[in-house]
Enzyme design. Sequence first.
Site, PDB file in Angstrom:
ATOM      1  N   GLU A 242       0.025  -9.780   7.014  1.00  0.00           N
ATOM      2  CA  GLU A 242       1.168 -10.617   6.577  1.00  0.00           C
ATOM      3  C   GLU A 242       2.405 -10.115   7.187  1.00  0.00           C
ATOM      4  OE1 GLU A 242       0.548 -13.405   4.372  1.00  0.00           O
ATOM      5  OE2 GLU A 242      -1.403 -12.893   3.440  1.00  0.00           O
ATOM      6  N   CYS A 276      10.227 -12.216   2.057  1.00  0.00           N
ATOM      7  CA  CYS A 276       9.368 -12.582   3.126  1.00  0.00           C
ATOM      8  C   CYS A 276       9.593 -14.055   3.663  1.00  0.00           C
ATOM      9  CB  CYS A 276       7.955 -12.219   3.266  1.00  0.00           C
ATOM     10  SG  CYS A 276       6.990 -12.674   1.791  1.00  0.00           S
TER      11      CYS A 276
END
Length: 474
Positions: A242, A276
């Site tokens: 990720e 993010c």
Amino acid sequence: MQPQFFNIINDELRGSEKTHAVTNPRTEEDLWPCPIASTGDFEDAVVAAQKAFTTWSRTTVPERQALLVKLAEVLEQNVGELSEILSKETGKSAILAAIDVNASIAQCLYYSKTALEDEVQYEDDTTRVVATHMPLGVVGAICPWNFPLILSNIKVVSSLVTGNCVIVKPSPFTPYAVMKWVELSRGVLPPGVFQVLNGGADLGALMTLHPGIAKISFTGTIATGKRVMASCSKTLKKVTLELAGNDACVICPDADLDKTIPSVASGGFFNAGQVCVASKRIYVHESIYDEFLERLVAEVERGYAIQEDANAPSVFGPVDNKMQFEVVKGIIEDCKKNGYNIVTGGKTQAVTAAGKGFWLPPTIVSKPPEDSWLVKEEQFGPILPILSWSDEDDVIKRSNLSNAGLGASVYSADLAQAERIARRLEAGSVWINQSERPNFGAYFSGIKDSGFGGEMGQQGLLSYSHTQCLHFAK
Ligand code: NAD
């Protein structure tokens, strides 16, 4: 009394000869000594996890889900302590820190009701094929610093509900809350099922190479993710990455600005942009550009001003650590050097009266070039470029990058138009008329350099399992 922190191996508290202390980014005060796990500690944790796996992997899903409820209770009973620790190590305000703990509770409860089920994949007169999902073994969870609990805990609960054991390695910038969480949860799970080791790149690299670890779930930068994948290939570990995003946010001319402006401000400046899937490049239709910019600046100056008191009701904060602080300062200085139009913020010196802490003001830059550092790379901090567009094909082309594809957002009163644009955006998740916030019930993954595989939602559990097919003769 000073809190103490331990590596947790086989449910035992373990100190270390080597320690380090994190700097509170809000105040620059040094926090508490934190033991750094040795190679021996790591080996012990792998042995304990492998031993625990032999019985833990044979428990049933309902048994494991009942334990997730207990883990949620432990978190709930300790929200105050964990939030306080987390607030100090990340510099987050009290309300932001509590979000990290409360969302972790919600993750535990979500997976206490969600799991993979056996399914008939094929059937005819002679055979029936049933797919079932076996645990992998020991999972290594390597985590970043921006949401220390949420981002570790999603790997923990996904591992546990699928019958894996898990060793968590928090970021060395934010080890404390995660270590305390594992310490507080001792006794809930069998020893060796849920362990934590504090360390940096060296320990992370050991985890990616060890043949006793079956899978690495990694969240962090693209550069480290590529190293992790290369190391994992040596033992053919399963791997989930990720990684960073550089999310485009497309504002159509008919967007409802009363709702869109606060949402975009939050998308860009929540947790000072250290998300993010923060909105990292804003593309506003040229017909509304001037009004949008003026109103966004007013909203950001009002709602995201620096508030040094951690108890102030703010979702803005300092940059988490000195390293990232220098990166974001560099981007601001680059904008100044190139004469870009900084419409608010921009200060990198004497930002607060006390002059302490890794603070940078929320900074907005109008129309920097598409090939500027600020637009091309992930800023991961409180600075946002506002660009303009007039042609739908062109804005889609500019939104789609070759080096990232994590999230994106689109704002329009015309849902058909918003969906048409969303479906052409090359990103793992697209939010429509809302800013980017992962939902633990929805699969989350980056495409291109933003990741490999994914997690969250029921589908995310597939990456924590082998799907075994049982072929029954009829
Ligand atoms: P990082 O890559 O510097 O570190 C992440 C983790 O990897 C840390 O625990 C670190 O100690 C460890 N590590 C470092 N070198 C290693 C190696 N060679 N082998 C194994 N482990 C190693 O990332 P960071 O600065 O902590 O995190 C910020 C980044 O994470 C940002 O780019 C952000 O966008 C990204 N991020 C992505 C998501 C997502 O879900 N896609 C979520 C949060 C953050």
